[in-house]
Design a protein around this motif. Structure first.
Motif, PDB file in Angstrom:
ATOM      1  N   THR B  44       8.545   4.727  11.202  1.00 55.22           N
ATOM      2  CA  THR B  44       7.322   4.029  10.831  1.00 55.22           C
ATOM      3  C   THR B  44       6.252   5.049  10.478  1.00 55.22           C
ATOM      4  O   THR B  44       6.022   5.994  11.225  1.00 55.22           O
ATOM      5  CB  THR B  44       6.842   3.168  12.017  1.00 55.22           C
ATOM      6  OG1 THR B  44       7.898   2.291  12.373  1.00 55.22           O
ATOM      7  CG2 THR B  44       5.615   2.363  11.654  1.00 55.22           C
ATOM      8  N   TRP B  46       2.249   5.724   8.735  1.00 61.52           N
ATOM      9  CA  TRP B  46       0.963   5.228   8.231  1.00 61.52           C
ATOM     10  C   TRP B  46       0.655   5.954   6.930  1.00 61.52           C
ATOM     11  O   TRP B  46       0.962   7.124   6.761  1.00 61.52           O
ATOM     12  CB  TRP B  46      -0.140   5.499   9.242  1.00 61.52           C
ATOM     13  CG  TRP B  46      -0.058   4.592  10.421  1.00 61.52           C
ATOM     14  CD1 TRP B  46       0.682   4.802  11.539  1.00 61.52           C
ATOM     15  CD2 TRP B  46      -0.710   3.334  10.584  1.00 61.52           C
ATOM     16  NE1 TRP B  46       0.541   3.756  12.399  1.00 61.52           N
ATOM     17  CE2 TRP B  46      -0.329   2.836  11.847  1.00 61.52           C
ATOM     18  CE3 TRP B  46      -1.595   2.583   9.798  1.00 61.52           C
ATOM     19  CZ2 TRP B  46      -0.794   1.618  12.340  1.00 61.52           C
ATOM     20  CZ3 TRP B  46      -2.057   1.387  10.286  1.00 61.52           C
ATOM     21  CH2 TRP B  46      -1.655   0.906  11.539  1.00 61.52           C
ATOM     22  N   THR B  93      -3.788  -4.515   9.399  1.00 58.23           N
ATOM     23  CA  THR B  93      -2.677  -3.632   9.061  1.00 58.23           C
ATOM     24  C   THR B  93      -1.721  -4.385   8.158  1.00 58.23           C
ATOM     25  O   THR B  93      -1.347  -5.524   8.456  1.00 58.23           O
ATOM     26  CB  THR B  93      -1.923  -3.200  10.332  1.00 58.23           C
ATOM     27  OG1 THR B  93      -2.852  -2.641  11.238  1.00 58.23           O
ATOM     28  CG2 THR B  93      -0.839  -2.193   9.990  1.00 58.23           C
ATOM     29  N   VAL B  95       2.034  -4.353   6.764  1.00 64.48           N
ATOM     30  CA  VAL B  95       3.296  -3.740   7.143  1.00 64.48           C
ATOM     31  C   VAL B  95       4.325  -4.015   6.057  1.00 64.48           C
ATOM     32  O   VAL B  95       4.571  -5.163   5.710  1.00 64.48           O
ATOM     33  CB  VAL B  95       3.794  -4.289   8.492  1.00 64.48           C
ATOM     34  CG1 VAL B  95       5.067  -3.567   8.910  1.00 64.48           C
ATOM     35  CG2 VAL B  95       2.719  -4.157   9.555  1.00 64.48           C
ATOM     36  N   LYS B 110       2.976   1.432   6.998  1.00 66.06           N
ATOM     37  CA  LYS B 110       1.806   0.670   7.429  1.00 66.06           C
ATOM     38  C   LYS B 110       0.576   1.186   6.705  1.00 66.06           C
ATOM     39  O   LYS B 110       0.415   2.395   6.521  1.00 66.06           O
ATOM     40  CB  LYS B 110       1.602   0.827   8.933  1.00 66.06           C
ATOM     41  CG  LYS B 110       2.636   0.105   9.765  1.00 66.06           C
ATOM     42  CD  LYS B 110       2.269   0.229  11.218  1.00 66.06           C
ATOM     43  CE  LYS B 110       3.078  -0.715  12.078  1.00 66.06           C
ATOM     44  NZ  LYS B 110       2.605  -0.670  13.456  1.00 66.06           N
TER      45      LYS B 110
END
Lengths: 334, 595
Positions: B44, B46, B93, B95, B110
């Motif tokens: 994951t 950002w 956020t 996703v 994200k």
């Protein structure tokens, strides 16, 4: 007595019409019950013994419904359509010989009259689809028109072999011509084509495309309810009876008992009973067909008609004519 | 970040131990990715909003064996979240959950958005199926996607005020004014339902004919629920169509934010309402992963057995309705009898039939009843013979073949592009079954085949499902013969309802029991996404826990939503009758689409 005698044909007619309507109502129950049993369920079995009165209960319910005509519909045609459907089919029964003596008319062009009436019957469906001003109904009407035009052609052709052999268009003559042997023995191809066309003409599964409930909700009768719907319903079941009766008359000796039984005790059974038994057999066949086959697509149905059924009926007609002219197949009036 | 010295990954092989960030940095070192550790082990990262399109293009096209499927796309309203876990977290956020089928690997991207600037670039141009997902995010959160082809509400009616999944939007009718519908408002609502072809870039006529616009649904016998498709037709031929969903929307995701972790289980049953416990499966596994519960062996096998039973139940219903859509009236009745027999077994196990809510956090609700094996064995011996009969009745019927072979076909690439999973994907000849690719819940212990088709048409979709039923029977048989002894629920304080045998003996079990039963379990803060191969395709639950008794965000990724989106693609040029056969073969449930 002398005064009442002229009324006999009318009384006969009334009785026949009433009987036909009752039979159609009864058929609804027979069909639902048989389908129920074949599909491993019960079907209607509550009203009356075994459920026989179900149709009457349904009729009462249907007559109790609101007589609804949509605001956007073409009112006059909308009302007219169901009557055309039911009346033309009832009219066809005028030329049907039910037994040696019973029958409304022995028209010498009986077969042509039957063809004319079934062609007119489609107007009921097409006009219903048109007048409803509903897209589903319109699609159903369009399908009915195309289907009838295609299937009527070889329905007529398929019967011509019989006409050649019997030498008459009168249905009673056709039946009497089968004293020696039923026409199915030489006209099995014609019989097959006629049956297929008959299913298409009476809009029954697998050829129920004008109403195809999974595609067009209810097709041409989407907007119909109450008594008007009941007329369509009646028309459908009368149609099934009519096509069965015609199959029996043209190919299965009509009201005649089977040849090998003619001289036995069974030959003494009234001709009416023979006729009824044979017709019931074909009605059952129609019902069984409905439970067992899926529906072809519209273009597949038309292609099947023009590419398979039409050539078959032409071959049948040509072969019959050749055999008739060479004397292999005997006739009544040579 | 290690842009300075990118790893050489040019000779990448499946199974090599590079992180995706290394691979991305190798291609484009300017992308500033920041990693977040998530419990489900999916990488994951950002990302800055401005770099979105650049990264997405890279992920799909430039990276070897790229991320060809946009598996899910959703948003989270972070404004009232207490445990944000990372510093990157903003007000909202977004996703992006992407999947590479070839690598069998997922990545989660994200993007943080701030409240004053709720907009971002659309990724529709990269993955076609992002279209509906972005519309859903707009509908639910009011986040704008620039350059989206048609950013309109999708689940809520066009007249709706507000965005329901925002934390400040009321969740219950009692929090709003009493509902009234004035005549004027009724007219407005009616008008809003009217279809205007121009809105969808459709023409009303071609060079030589007017088009008909036919409303198929929301009430139509063959749309399998409240589903509306507007067909643009020339005669009976479909030129284009617009699927309109949302008539079955119940706000299941919003309800997840009110119900305790435990009391949400019955809601999951009703997502794919033909899937029964199959719906409980990803949800309870997700909660278990958050809480760190290890499920005992017996519970695992019970779960797999009942889930496979529901696969059979769902497929049998599909089989019958599919035949009925094509006009064969009888098979469905025979299949309903088979379903009844199986429901009787489900009832003996769970006390309920279609929606048993049988799974629990940490196990199942109760142990199998005495004599369960006799029931199951009878059925396992009974069904294959029936399937043989249906084979003759349905699959070998020439009329049915004429109606379904080569009808509604799509290729594997199209399927992946549109996020199609499950039998719909396997019918194209692509063997990708989550139970094999990423065995979950103990499926690695079972032997079964993954049936595939080869044409990707309606007939193959049915064929695959028929074979899957036989495989499910195989799995059930293995469960039957190898059912382990032991507890049916985990011994863990968060197991709900907790084990009670020692509660009256020591205070350390009495207190957690009391708290868990009265409040419901408190699940540690975290985030997790769990997928299962459900009856209709891959179903995933993405849960965000804020460390309390309720979920902070419950995201349900359902297969049917993705499958319906590709209707315009496969229906072009079909006749109406073909569309009905195609719809039947997709096997969707509107509750699964709308949630």
């Amino acid at each position: 007595m002398g005064l009442i005698e002229p009324l006999f044909p009318f009384i006969e007619m009334t009785i026949i019409i009433l009987a036909l309507i009752l039979i159609a109502a009864f058929l609804v129950w027979v069909e639902r019950r048989m389908i129920g049993i074949w599909q491993d369920r019960l079907g209607p079995n509550r009203v009356g013994p075994g459920g026989v009165l179900q149709s009457i209960a349904d009729l009462l319910k249907i007559l109790g419904k609101d007589e609804f005509t949509p605001k956007f519909a073409d009112r006059f045609t909308f009302l007219l359509a169901p009557f055309i459907g039911a009346i033309t089919i009832l009219m066809s029964f005028a030329v049907v010989p039910f037994s040696k003596t019973i029958g409304v008319s022995d028209l010498n062009i009986g077969l042509l009259f039957f063809l004319a009436m079934t062609s007119l019957a489609v107007y009921g469906v097409v006009l219903a689809g048109w007048a409803s001003r509903n897209k589903y109904a319109l699609l159903g009407g369009m399908r009915a028109a195309a289907q009838t035009i295609s299937y009527e052609v070889f329905m007529g052709l398929s019967m011509m072999g019989v006409v050649l052999l019997a030498g008459s268009f009168s249905l009673r003559d056709i039946v009497e011509a089968q004293q020696q042997s039923w026409f199915i023995t030489s006209q099995w191809l014609g019989c097959f084509v006629f049956l297929v066309a008959g299913i298409a003409e009476s809009h029954r599964l697998p050829f129920d495309l004008p109403e195809a409930e999974t595609e067009l909700t209810a097709g041409f009768h989407t907007e119909y309810s109450g008594f008007k719907f009941a007329l369509f319903f009646l028309g459908e079941y009368l149609g099934v009876t009519l096509i069965s009766a015609m199959t029996v008359i043209l190919f299965f000796g009509g009201y005649l008992p089977p040849g090998f039984l003619a001289d036995t005790v069974l030959g003494e059974i009234p001709s009416m009973v023979w006729f009824t038994i044979k017709v019931l057999f074909f009605i059952m066949f129609f019902i069984l067909l409905r439970t067992s086959l899926p529906r072809p697509r519209f273009d597949q149905l038309l292609a099947f008609g023009w590419k398979v059924m039409l050539p078959l009926s032409l071959i049948n007609l040509l072969m019959t004519a050749i055999l008739r002219l060479t004397g292999v197949l005997g006739g009544v009036h040579v | 970040m290690n842009q300075a010295n990118p790893v050489d990954i040019s000779a990448w092989q499946p199974g090599d131990d590079y992180t995706l960030r290394d691979e991305i940095a190798h291609i484009n070192a300017d992308l500033g990715l920041q990693e977040q550790q998530v419990q489900d082990q999916i990488e994951t990262y950002w990302l800055e909003k401005s770099q979105l399109l650049c990264l997405m293009q890279l992920l799909k096209q430039q990276i070897p064996n790229g991320f060809d499927m946009c598996f899910d796309l959703f948003a989270v309203d972070e404004r009232v979240r207490e445990n944000k876990l990372t510093s990157q977290c903003g007000d909202f956020t977004l996703v992006y959950h992407l999947r590479s089928m070839q690598r069998n690997q997922d990545i989660r991207i994200k993007v943080a958005l701030s409240e004053p600037d709720k907009s971002i670039d659309s990724v529709c141009g990269i993955w076609a199926n992002a279209n509906w997902y972005e519309r859903e995010v707009w509908d639910m959160f009011g986040i704008r996607f620039s350059n989206h082809p048609h950013l309109a509400r999708i689940l809520m009616p066009p007249t709706w005020v507000g965005h329901p999944l925002l934390k400040d939007h009321p969740a219950r009718a009692t929090e709003m004014e009493p509902f009234t519908l004035s005549d004027k408002q009724q007219d407005i609502e009616q008008q809003a339902l009217k279809f205007r072809p121009e809105d969808w870039g459709m023409k009303r006529q071609s060079a030589d004919a007017d088009f008909t616009f036919l409303n198929l649904g929301p009430n139509h016998p063959s749309v399998h629920g409240a589903f509306r498709i507007v067909l643009q037709m020339e005669g009976e031929e479909i030129v284009d169509c617009v699927p309109d969903i949302g008539y079955h929307h119940r706000g299941a995701e919003k309800m997840g934010e009110r119900q305790s972790w435990h009391s949400y289980i019955p809601y999951t049953d009703r997502i794919d309402y033909l899937g029964g416990v199959m719906n409980n499966f990803p949800y309870v596994m997700a909660v278990e992963k958050l809480a760190g519960i290890e499920v005992p062996e017996r519970a695992k096998v019970i779960r797999i057995m009942t889930a496979e039973m529901f696969r059979i139940l769902s497929h049998l219903l599909f089989y019958g309705t599919f035949a009925q859509d094509v006009g064969a009236l009888s098979p469905i009745f025979y299949m309903f009898i088979d379903r009844e027999k199986l429901f009787a077994i489900i009832e003996a196990f769970t006390g309920a039939r279609m929606h048993p809510s049988y799974f629990r956090i940490g196990g199942v609700a109760m142990d199998l009843p005495k004599g369960w094996d006799t029931l199951v064995r009878e059925y396992v011996n009974y069904l294959p013979k029936r399937l043989d009969e249906y084979e003759k009745m349905v699959m070998q019927n020439r009329l049915l073949k004429a109606r379904t072979v080569d009808v509604g076909a799509y290729t594997t690439e199209e399927a992946i592009e549109y996020g199609v999973t499950g039998p719909g994907l396997r019918a194209t000849g692509y063997s990708w079954d989550l139970r094999k690719q990423r065995p979950y819940g103990g499926y690695d212990q079972f032997e079964f085949e993954v049936p595939i088709g080869h044409k990707g048409d309606s007939y193959d979709r049915c064929r695959v499902r028929v074979e899957e039923m036989r495989q499910s029977i195989r799995i059930i048989e293995q469960c039957l013969n190898n059912m382990p002894e032991g507890p049916y629920k985990a011994e863990h304080p968060q197991t709900t309802p907790p084990d009670k045998s020692r509660t009256m003996k020591d205070i350390d079990t009495l207190i957690p029991h009391f708290v868990n039963v009265s409040w419901g379990p408190v699940i540690p803060a975290g985030e997790v996404s769990v997928s299962v191969e459900a009856t209709k395709g891959i179903m995933a639950y993405h849960l965000v826990s804020d460390g309390s008794t309720v979920s902070y965000r419950t995201r349900i990724r359902t297969p049917s939503f993705a499958h319906l989106q590709m209707l315009p693609l496969i229906s072009k040029g079909q006749m109406v009758a073909d569309l009905i056969a195609t719809l039947g073969s997709i096997d969707y449930v509107m509750a699964d689409v709308d949630r």
